[in-house]
Write an enzyme that holds these catalytic residues in place. Structure first.
Site, PDB file in Angstrom:
ATOM      1  N   PRO A   1       4.598   9.802  -2.605  1.00 41.71           N
ATOM      2  CA  PRO A   1       5.082   9.635  -1.272  1.00 41.71           C
ATOM      3  C   PRO A   1       5.284   8.280  -0.914  1.00 41.71           C
ATOM      4  CG  PRO A   1       2.692  10.033  -1.504  1.00 41.71           C
ATOM      5  CD  PRO A   1       3.316  10.101  -3.023  1.00 41.71           C
ATOM      6  N   MET A   2       6.518   7.952  -0.379  1.00 43.90           N
ATOM      7  CA  MET A   2       6.701   6.734   0.097  1.00 43.90           C
ATOM      8  C   MET A   2       7.287   6.801   1.440  1.00 43.90           C
ATOM      9  SD  MET A   2       7.985   4.553  -3.329  1.00 43.90           S
ATOM     10  CE  MET A   2       8.690   5.851  -4.067  1.00 43.90           C
TER      11      MET A   2
ATOM     12  N   CYS B   1      -3.819   5.023   2.453  1.00 45.05           N
ATOM     13  CA  CYS B   1      -2.771   4.313   2.859  1.00 45.05           C
ATOM     14  C   CYS B   1      -3.514   3.044   4.047  1.00 45.05           C
ATOM     15  CB  CYS B   1      -1.841   5.097   3.909  1.00 45.05           C
ATOM     16  SG  CYS B   1      -0.669   3.939   4.496  1.00 45.05           S
TER      17      CYS B   1
ATOM     18  N   HIS C   1      -4.699   6.235  -6.822  1.00 46.94           N
ATOM     19  CA  HIS C   1      -3.995   4.941  -6.990  1.00 46.94           C
ATOM     20  C   HIS C   1      -5.185   4.100  -7.488  1.00 46.94           C
ATOM     21  CE1 HIS C   1      -1.660   1.739  -4.729  1.00 46.94           C
ATOM     22  NE2 HIS C   1      -1.738   1.384  -6.004  1.00 46.94           N
TER      23      HIS C   1
ATOM     24  N   GLY D   1       6.257   5.376  -8.300  1.00 46.33           N
ATOM     25  CA  GLY D   1       6.536   5.006  -6.855  1.00 46.33           C
ATOM     26  C   GLY D   1       7.462   3.947  -6.887  1.00 46.33           C
ATOM     27  N   ARG D   2       7.388   2.606  -6.919  1.00 46.85           N
ATOM     28  CA  ARG D   2       8.472   1.704  -6.748  1.00 46.85           C
ATOM     29  C   ARG D   2       9.305   1.596  -7.954  1.00 46.85           C
ATOM     30  NH1 ARG D   2       3.860  -2.695  -5.701  1.00 46.85           N
ATOM     31  NH2 ARG D   2       2.713  -0.999  -6.676  1.00 46.85           N
TER      32      ARG D   2
HETATM   33  C1  LIG Z   1       7.904   1.781   0.587  1.00 47.57           C
HETATM   34  C2  LIG Z   1       6.328   2.397   0.220  1.00 47.57           C
HETATM   35  C3  LIG Z   1       5.864   3.366   1.068  1.00 47.57           C
HETATM   36  C4  LIG Z   1       4.617   3.932   0.923  1.00 47.57           C
HETATM   37  N1  LIG Z   1       4.488   4.955   1.564  1.00 47.57           N
HETATM   38  C5  LIG Z   1       3.150   5.764   1.102  1.00 47.57           C
HETATM   39  C6  LIG Z   1       2.950   6.978   1.899  1.00 47.57           C
HETATM   40  O1  LIG Z   1       3.692   7.374   2.850  1.00 47.57           O
HETATM   41  N2  LIG Z   1       1.865   7.789   1.268  1.00 47.57           N
HETATM   42  C7  LIG Z   1       1.329   7.112   0.567  1.00 47.57           C
HETATM   43  O2  LIG Z   1       0.386   7.829   0.198  1.00 47.57           O
HETATM   44  N3  LIG Z   1       1.237   6.198  -0.413  1.00 47.57           N
HETATM   45  C8  LIG Z   1       2.446   5.518   0.207  1.00 47.57           C
HETATM   46  N4  LIG Z   1       2.951   4.382  -0.543  1.00 47.57           N
HETATM   47  C9  LIG Z   1       2.074   4.093  -1.768  1.00 47.57           C
HETATM   48  C10 LIG Z   1       2.666   4.825  -3.239  1.00 47.57           C
HETATM   49  O3  LIG Z   1       2.523   6.390  -2.789  1.00 47.57           O
HETATM   50  C11 LIG Z   1       2.081   4.357  -4.337  1.00 47.57           C
HETATM   51  O4  LIG Z   1       0.391   4.635  -4.414  1.00 47.57           O
HETATM   52  C12 LIG Z   1       1.939   2.955  -4.657  1.00 47.57           C
HETATM   53  O5  LIG Z   1       3.371   2.261  -4.490  1.00 47.57           O
HETATM   54  C13 LIG Z   1       1.447   2.569  -5.994  1.00 47.57           C
HETATM   55  O6  LIG Z   1       2.465   3.306  -6.850  1.00 47.57           O
HETATM   56  P1  LIG Z   1       3.473   2.206  -7.570  1.00 47.57           P
HETATM   57  O7  LIG Z   1       2.917   1.001  -8.463  1.00 47.57           O
HETATM   58  O8  LIG Z   1       4.080   3.477  -9.064  1.00 47.57           O
HETATM   59  O9  LIG Z   1       4.757   1.951  -6.726  1.00 47.57           O
HETATM   60  C14 LIG Z   1       3.953   3.806  -0.178  1.00 47.57           C
HETATM   61  C15 LIG Z   1       4.570   2.572  -1.209  1.00 47.57           C
HETATM   62  C16 LIG Z   1       5.747   2.067  -1.189  1.00 47.57           C
HETATM   63  C17 LIG Z   1       6.219   1.075  -1.868  1.00 47.57           C
END
Ligand SMILES: Cc1cc2nc3c(=O)[nH]c(=O)nc-3n(C[C@H](O)[C@H](O)[C@H](O)COP(=O)(O)O)c2cc1C
Length: 327
Positions: free
Chosen positions: A15-16, A98, A169, A231-232
């Site tokens: 979720p992002m 978050c 996470h 995510g990213r």
């Molecule tokens: C732009 C952005 C928005 C995010 N929004 C949320 C969100 O709405 N809810 C959530 O649980 N995590 C949110 N996250 C965290 C991601 O879900 C994820 O846990 C975090 O980016 C680590 O994963 P990654 O290293 O694969 O990016 C967000 C991350 C990014 C980059």
């Protein structure tokens, strides 16, 4: 007890906020039918106070998709979960990770980790309200609460509340002094903590998240864990999604090339624009499609310059593609 883990959860897009919109999900579905997608975090309070439009959803186009809720009031969360179930979402996820100021003030997100009993009450209330899976996305700790014992107690609380699927996470959150963005990089990743959780709770379905950047790594982690969440990496290189059904779900279908995905994008763009949407809302995702390829920067630059223009249509994508191919 019914499982809160669906086969689709083996691979999930995180979720992002401002990323995993309906447009993103429709774009992602051009490449993967099997991955679990998520909504952005939606405030439960807003949902139960008339803002149902925030979660409009078409399962046939976007599904399977999990609705992520932010909140800390069991009663409100249970009502919001019911609304999510009514809209056809595959599962409800509670955000306990978050670290943004907004959620801090609202006393939910990562702050909830400091109130494990409240997490229990929230999960129980949602479970009682819906018959679809209820899951929790959390971090390994928060502020000074970051010992292995803390993580295990947290997970134990979630499991005892009746959810048997946790998304972890694998880094802690610092609520003071770090921005949400820094909270995604500064606290170090700690996959040993996930290993400990899996060891102590072998019957719990555990999805790991944080820093996964390829399907190769995803497959490696899936030897040990039940699911992976990216995510990213998907923002940086959405084309990763084109390999998911074949490489993660062992679907026999052909893996589309980037050019083939682009051709599907063009067909979809016609439909999308005819529905009254703006090209730029799709373009922000299309921009990354050729990342890593020769000419990708020109593709991105052309799009970012022209996709916002009044009346911009699929021709902008085509022109950007031609410029890239001729570079
Ligand atoms: C732009 C952005 C928005 C995010 N929004 C949320 C969100 O709405 N809810 C959530 O649980 N995590 C949110 N996250 C965290 C991601 O879900 C994820 O846990 C975090 O980016 C680590 O994963 P990654 O290293 O694969 O990016 C967000 C991350 C990014 C980059």
């Amino acid at each position: 007890m019914a499982s809160d883990f669906s086969p689709h959860d083996s691979f999930a897009v995180a979720p992002m906020i401002d990323v995993t919109t309906r447009t993103f999900r429709r774009f992602a579905r051009l490449m993967t039918k099997k991955a679990m997608l998520y909504t952005e975090m939606v405030a439960a309070n807003a949902l139960v106070h008339g803002k149902e439009y925030l979660i409009e959803y078409d399962h046939s186009e976007e599904g399977p998709c999990t609705l992520q809720l932010g909140g800390c009031d069991p009663q409100i969360l249970s009502q919001a979960a019911k609304i999510g179930e009514k809209h056809g979402y595959s599962a409800i996820n509670l955000n306990c990770g978050c670290p943004s100021d907004k959620v801090f003030k609202g006393d939910f997100g990562a702050v909830l980790m400091k109130k494990p009993e409240l997490i229990c009450d929230c999960v129980k209330a949602m479970r009682d309200a819906v018959s679809i899976p209820v899951t929790v996305k959390t971090r390994i700790g928060v502020d000074e609460f970051d010992s292995p014992e803390f993580t295990l107690r947290l997970i134990s609380n979630i499991a005892s509340a009746g959810s048997n699927h946790v998304i972890l996470h694998c880094r802690k959150a610092w609520l003071h002094g770090l921005s949400p963005k820094e909270n995604r990089t500064v606290p170090p990743l700690d996959y040993a903590r996930a290993a400990l959780v899996k060891e102590e709770f072998p019957n719990l379905c555990l999805t790991v998240n944080g820093g996964i950047t390829s399907l190769f790594t995803a497959r490696h982690l899936l030897l040990k864990y039940d699911g992976v969440m990216l995510g990213r990496a998907i923002i940086d290189d959405p084309y990763i999604l084109a390999g998911v059904d074949a490489q993660i779900f062992k679907d026999e279908s052909h893996i589309m090339t980037r050019d083939e995905v682009f051709s599907k994008v063009l067909d979809f763009t016609e439909v999308y624009l005819a529905q009254g949407h703006k090209l730029s809302h799709l373009g922000v995702f299309v921009q990354g499609l050729f990342n890593g390829c020769h000419g990708a920067r020109r593709f991105r630059n052309y799009l970012s310059t022209h996709m916002h223009e009044l009346g911009a249509d699929a021709g902008v994508f085509v022109k950007a593609y031609e410029i890239m191919k001729n570079s």
